[in-house]
Write a protein that holds these residues in place. Structure first.
Motif, PDB file in Angstrom:
ATOM      1  N   GLY A 117      37.034  59.370  -9.848  1.00 12.92           N
ATOM      2  CA  GLY A 117      36.300  59.807 -11.026  1.00 12.92           C
ATOM      3  C   GLY A 117      34.815  59.568 -10.938  1.00 12.92           C
ATOM      4  N   GLY A 118      34.386  58.831  -9.936  1.00 13.04           N
ATOM      5  CA  GLY A 118      32.978  58.526  -9.775  1.00 13.04           C
ATOM      6  C   GLY A 118      32.193  59.626  -9.098  1.00 13.04           C
ATOM      7  N   SER A 119      30.917  59.357  -8.859  1.00 19.58           N
ATOM      8  CA  SER A 119      30.010  60.333  -8.269  1.00 19.58           C
ATOM      9  C   SER A 119      29.225  59.718  -7.119  1.00 19.58           C
ATOM     10  N   LEU A 120      28.844  60.588  -6.202  1.00 22.63           N
ATOM     11  CA  LEU A 120      27.953  60.220  -5.110  1.00 22.63           C
ATOM     12  C   LEU A 120      27.054  61.414  -4.821  1.00 22.63           C
ATOM     13  N   ARG A 121      25.858  61.118  -4.294  1.00 24.15           N
ATOM     14  CA  ARG A 121      24.957  62.185  -3.857  1.00 24.15           C
ATOM     15  C   ARG A 121      24.623  61.960  -2.391  1.00 24.15           C
ATOM     16  N   LEU A 122      25.033  62.889  -1.563  1.00 18.12           N
ATOM     17  CA  LEU A 122      24.708  62.825  -0.142  1.00 18.12           C
ATOM     18  C   LEU A 122      23.395  63.563   0.115  1.00 18.12           C
ATOM     19  N   SER A 123      22.650  63.046   1.085  1.00 12.77           N
ATOM     20  CA  SER A 123      21.419  63.701   1.523  1.00 12.77           C
ATOM     21  C   SER A 123      21.483  63.922   3.028  1.00 12.77           C
ATOM     22  N   CYS A 124      20.807  64.946   3.478  1.00 11.43           N
ATOM     23  CA  CYS A 124      20.719  65.237   4.911  1.00 11.43           C
ATOM     24  C   CYS A 124      19.274  65.618   5.210  1.00 11.43           C
ATOM     25  N   ALA A 125      18.600  64.767   5.965  1.00 14.74           N
ATOM     26  CA  ALA A 125      17.214  65.002   6.318  1.00 14.74           C
ATOM     27  C   ALA A 125      17.122  65.665   7.686  1.00 14.74           C
ATOM     28  N   ALA A 126      16.375  66.764   7.747  1.00 17.35           N
ATOM     29  CA  ALA A 126      16.242  67.530   8.976  1.00 17.35           C
ATOM     30  C   ALA A 126      14.875  67.312   9.613  1.00 17.35           C
ATOM     31  N   SER A 127      14.840  67.352  10.921  1.00  9.74           N
ATOM     32  CA  SER A 127      13.580  67.259  11.650  1.00  9.74           C
ATOM     33  C   SER A 127      13.709  67.979  12.989  1.00  9.74           C
ATOM     34  N   GLY A 128      12.570  68.367  13.543  1.00  8.37           N
ATOM     35  CA  GLY A 128      12.563  68.966  14.875  1.00  8.37           C
ATOM     36  C   GLY A 128      12.834  70.454  14.924  1.00  8.37           C
ATOM     37  N   PHE A 129      12.998  71.085  13.754  1.00  4.53           N
ATOM     38  CA  PHE A 129      13.187  72.530  13.709  1.00  4.53           C
ATOM     39  C   PHE A 129      12.707  73.044  12.351  1.00  4.53           C
ATOM     40  N   THR A 130      12.558  74.345  12.235  1.00  2.71           N
ATOM     41  CA  THR A 130      12.058  74.943  10.996  1.00  2.71           C
ATOM     42  C   THR A 130      13.200  75.055   9.997  1.00  2.71           C
ATOM     43  N   PHE A 131      13.307  74.049   9.175  1.00  3.28           N
ATOM     44  CA  PHE A 131      14.442  73.884   8.256  1.00  3.28           C
ATOM     45  C   PHE A 131      14.672  75.120   7.393  1.00  3.28           C
ATOM     46  N   SER A 132      13.619  75.704   6.893  1.00  3.69           N
ATOM     47  CA  SER A 132      13.744  76.812   5.938  1.00  3.69           C
ATOM     48  C   SER A 132      14.345  78.068   6.566  1.00  3.69           C
ATOM     49  N   ARG A 133      14.468  78.119   7.859  1.00  4.79           N
ATOM     50  CA  ARG A 133      15.033  79.283   8.537  1.00  4.79           C
ATOM     51  C   ARG A 133      16.528  79.146   8.811  1.00  4.79           C
ATOM     52  N   TYR A 134      17.096  78.012   8.429  1.00  3.29           N
ATOM     53  CA  TYR A 134      18.491  77.724   8.733  1.00  3.29           C
ATOM     54  C   TYR A 134      19.335  77.654   7.469  1.00  3.29           C
ATOM     55  N   ALA A 135      20.496  78.327   7.528  1.00  2.21           N
ATOM     56  CA  ALA A 135      21.508  78.095   6.506  1.00  2.21           C
ATOM     57  C   ALA A 135      22.070  76.693   6.712  1.00  2.21           C
ATOM     58  N   MET A 136      22.416  76.046   5.619  1.00  3.74           N
ATOM     59  CA  MET A 136      22.893  74.663   5.696  1.00  3.74           C
ATOM     60  C   MET A 136      24.287  74.549   5.100  1.00  3.74           C
ATOM     61  N   SER A 137      25.062  73.660   5.678  1.00  4.07           N
ATOM     62  CA  SER A 137      26.422  73.453   5.196  1.00  4.07           C
ATOM     63  C   SER A 137      26.785  71.983   5.256  1.00  4.07           C
ATOM     64  N   TRP A 138      27.749  71.612   4.443  1.00  6.04           N
ATOM     65  CA  TRP A 138      28.403  70.310   4.521  1.00  6.04           C
ATOM     66  C   TRP A 138      29.855  70.549   4.940  1.00  6.04           C
TER      67      TRP A 138
END
Length: 118
Positions: free
Chosen positions: A15-36
């Protein structure tokens, strides 16, 4: 070389909550689709949620729809997964994935463990 680093996993009660983060580096992040993705013990890796390059479109696995929300901040090179109403069956290692299909390029993070248990 591109790199993805997940954070935010941990132990949470049902019933609880969590927020995952994923930090990107070394490539142009805005050009990539992202998935979990996630992989539970003894099971295959499965797609949880995806978001397009601009964030204008998202998709979810049926098992998490209505409970999880994927979002991205291209200015911060970061993608998020907000997980609410967590269930024991959400227990898994969660992986971040970046993909640029037209160029055959992709990157994987090393994962962050989420454990849902009382």
């Amino acid at each position: 070389q591109g790199q993805l680093v997940e954070s935010g996993g941990g132990l949470v009660e049902p019933g609880g909550s969590l927020r995952l983060s994923c930090a990107a580096s070394g490539f142009t992040f805005s050009r990539y689709a992202m998935s979990w993705y996630r992989q539970a013990p003894g099971k295959e890796r499965e797609l949880v949620a995806s978001i397009t390059t601009t964030g204008g479109s998202t998709g979810y696995a049926g098992s998490v729809k209505g409970r999880f929300t994927i979002s991205r901040d291209n200015a911060k090179n970061t993608v998020y997964l907000q997980m609410n109403s967590l269930k024991p069956e959400d227990t898994a290692v969660y992986f971040c994935h970046a993909e640029r299909v037209a160029y055959g390029e992709d990157y994987w993070g090393k994962g962050t463990l989420v454990t849902v248990s009382s």
